[in-house]
Design a protein around this motif. Structure first.
Motif, PDB file in Angstrom:
ATOM      1  N   MET A   1      -2.903  -4.365   2.147  1.00  0.00           N
ATOM      2  CA  MET A   1      -2.958  -3.070   2.776  1.00  0.00           C
ATOM      3  C   MET A   1      -4.387  -2.819   2.557  1.00  0.00           C
ATOM      4  O   MET A   1      -5.092  -1.765   3.309  1.00  0.00           O
ATOM      5  CB  MET A   1      -1.882  -1.971   1.824  1.00  0.00           C
ATOM      6  N   VAL A   4      -6.698  -4.081   5.360  1.00  0.00           N
ATOM      7  CA  VAL A   4      -6.348  -3.272   6.605  1.00  0.00           C
ATOM      8  C   VAL A   4      -6.866  -1.760   6.577  1.00  0.00           C
ATOM      9  O   VAL A   4      -7.660  -1.290   7.700  1.00  0.00           O
ATOM     10  CB  VAL A   4      -4.656  -3.100   6.877  1.00  0.00           C
ATOM     11  N   ASP A  19       3.491   4.828   5.772  1.00  0.00           N
ATOM     12  CA  ASP A  19       4.570   3.745   5.431  1.00  0.00           C
ATOM     13  C   ASP A  19       5.917   4.655   4.806  1.00  0.00           C
ATOM     14  O   ASP A  19       6.903   4.423   5.278  1.00  0.00           O
ATOM     15  CB  ASP A  19       4.072   2.685   4.230  1.00  0.00           C
ATOM     16  N   PRO A  26       4.537  -1.907   6.918  1.00  0.00           N
ATOM     17  CA  PRO A  26       4.337  -3.230   6.911  1.00  0.00           C
ATOM     18  C   PRO A  26       5.550  -3.986   6.672  1.00  0.00           C
ATOM     19  O   PRO A  26       6.369  -3.964   6.151  1.00  0.00           O
ATOM     20  CB  PRO A  26       3.382  -3.365   5.496  1.00  0.00           C
ATOM     21  N   TYR A  37       0.491  -6.500   6.813  1.00  0.00           N
ATOM     22  CA  TYR A  37       0.724  -6.194   8.201  1.00  0.00           C
ATOM     23  C   TYR A  37       0.838  -7.509   9.159  1.00  0.00           C
ATOM     24  O   TYR A  37      -0.196  -8.270   8.932  1.00  0.00           O
ATOM     25  CB  TYR A  37      -0.438  -5.435   8.408  1.00  0.00           C
ATOM     26  N   ASP A  41       2.240  -4.987  13.758  1.00  0.00           N
ATOM     27  CA  ASP A  41       2.176  -4.021  12.538  1.00  0.00           C
ATOM     28  C   ASP A  41       0.875  -3.218  12.981  1.00  0.00           C
ATOM     29  O   ASP A  41       0.641  -1.990  12.990  1.00  0.00           O
ATOM     30  CB  ASP A  41       2.382  -4.117  11.201  1.00  0.00           C
ATOM     31  N   VAL A  42      -0.271  -4.235  12.897  1.00  0.00           N
ATOM     32  CA  VAL A  42      -1.566  -3.822  13.237  1.00  0.00           C
ATOM     33  C   VAL A  42      -2.000  -3.138  14.528  1.00  0.00           C
ATOM     34  O   VAL A  42      -2.433  -2.108  14.769  1.00  0.00           O
ATOM     35  CB  VAL A  42      -2.512  -5.046  13.078  1.00  0.00           C
ATOM     36  N   LEU A  45      -0.488   0.226  14.470  1.00  0.00           N
ATOM     37  CA  LEU A  45      -1.319   1.150  13.498  1.00  0.00           C
ATOM     38  C   LEU A  45      -2.505   1.567  14.335  1.00  0.00           C
ATOM     39  O   LEU A  45      -2.873   2.658  14.327  1.00  0.00           O
ATOM     40  CB  LEU A  45      -1.858   0.436  12.252  1.00  0.00           C
TER      41      LEU A  45
END
Length: 365
Positions: A1, A4, A19, A26, A37, A41-42, A45
């Motif tokens: 995390m 990221v 989250d 994640p 992630y 997920d990325v 985001l």
């Protein structure tokens, strides 16, 4: 995390909050049990942060990224369109500031009303505020558009603006991404939905016809938008501009003699044959009457003094796109040539024409 957060230039606390509220959760775990992630997920985001930086609230962002019908490509196209609109808004603000600085340098008093008018927070406060006064339906151009619609009973108008050219004898649905433009639509205009051309919220073949009038050059991805029109409608009618034929910049005296920067505005605009091929369309020339009621860029080709008027220029995005210096130079040079008679001498063949072809084209598919 933490990694990221570093890459995305946000705090770990922000990621924890996303989250907790279920916005970006994640989905993986490291060997040590820490949250991690995945690639998807990325991607989510990235979309969340992009919409946030464009000013969307968390609830709006959740609705946008949670739309199951929108994939990564659709989000990128939507974001590109929003960023282009934001860039135009910034250009309009810079132009407004330059006008006020010039006025103050000349010792002119700038009233509070003028300050608020010039520095409105939205793009069309500076560009589109004059639309209702100068961008009206011209009946001769309208006749050609409405004839191309044929017997269509349900019509989607994409990039509808303030509602020009919407046929009153059909069931029309409008799509317009700009809240300012939507706010200027007449009370009796067709219902208008906030959406972008590149991602229309309609099922395949939902309409008899889709139309897009003098708007394609504002789209983030014109080809994608045209294909969307083709997807949602059985017939497509598009009024656009040919910026691909040899010597097109010289067709119109304003771009030839006074505003060559116009070519740069359309540098990335698709070629007309490519747009036609994208939807299987034929092309028709659209002559512009000498007394055209629609104050589009070429409308005043036989009334050159109109281009000296600020309200006329403010209703056409070209002037904001080229910037204040080319605009001032073009206006000054045109004014000089009108006063000296050079413009009349150079363009004497236009004075007897009732209509002229300056590259406006109708795509009909």
């Amino acid at each position: 995390m933490g990694r990221v957060a570093e890459l995305a230039a946000v705090t770990v606390r922000t990621l924890h909050h996303y989250d907790e509220i279920g916005l970006v959760q994640p989905s993986a775990r490291t060997a040590a049990g820490y949250r991690a992630y995945s690639a998807s997920d990325v991607e989510r985001l990235r979309e969340v942060l992009a919409y946030r930086r464009l000013g969307f609230g968390l609830r709006e962002v959740a609705d946008l990224v949670g739309d199951p019908s929108t994939d990564a490509v659709a989000h990128l196209r939507r974001l590109r369109g929003l960023l282009l609109e934001q860039r135009e808004r910034a250009d309009a603000m810079v132009a407004a500031i330059d006008r006020e600085l010039e006025a103050r340098a000349k010792g002119m008093t700038v009233t509070p009303e003028e300050q608020l008018e010039m520095l409105g927070a939205k793009l069309y406060d500076a560009i589109g505020g004059a639309y209702p006064a100068t961008r009206r339906t011209d009946p001769r151009i309208a006749a050609q558009i409405w004839d191309a619609l044929g017997d269509a009973e349900t019509v989607l108008n994409v990039g509808a603006g303030t509602g020009s050219y919407e046929p009153i004898d059909r069931d029309v649905t409008a799509v317009e991404p700009s809240a300012v433009m939507r706010g200027q639509r007449p009370a009796d205009a067709a219902p208008c939905i906030a959406a972008a051309a590149e991602h229309l919220p309609f099922e395949d073949q939902s309409f008899d016809a889709a139309m897009a009038i003098s708007t394609v050059h504002h789209w983030g991805d014109p080809i994608a938008g045209l294909r969307e029109l083709r997807r949602v409608a059985r017939r497509v009618v598009v009024l656009t501009f040919d910026a691909s034929s040899r010597g097109w910049q010289d067709r119109f005296w304003l771009t030839r003699d006074y505003l060559p920067e116009f070519a740069g505005v359309l540098a990335d605009f698709p070629a007309l044959p490519g747009m036609a091929d994208a939807i299987g369309a034929r092309t028709e020339p659209v002559p512009i009457p000498w007394d055209c009621a629609d104050g589009l860029f070429e409308a005043y080709w036989r009334r050159p003094e109109a281009y000296l008027e600020d309200p006329v220029r403010r209703a056409v995005s070209v002037w904001t796109r080229v910037g204040p210096e080319p605009e001032r130079r073009a206006v000054r040079k045109l004014g000089d040539d009108l006063a000296s008679g050079r413009w009349a001498e150079r363009n004497r063949e236009l004075t007897e024409l009732e209509a002229a072809d300056f590259g406006l084209r109708l795509l009909v598919a």
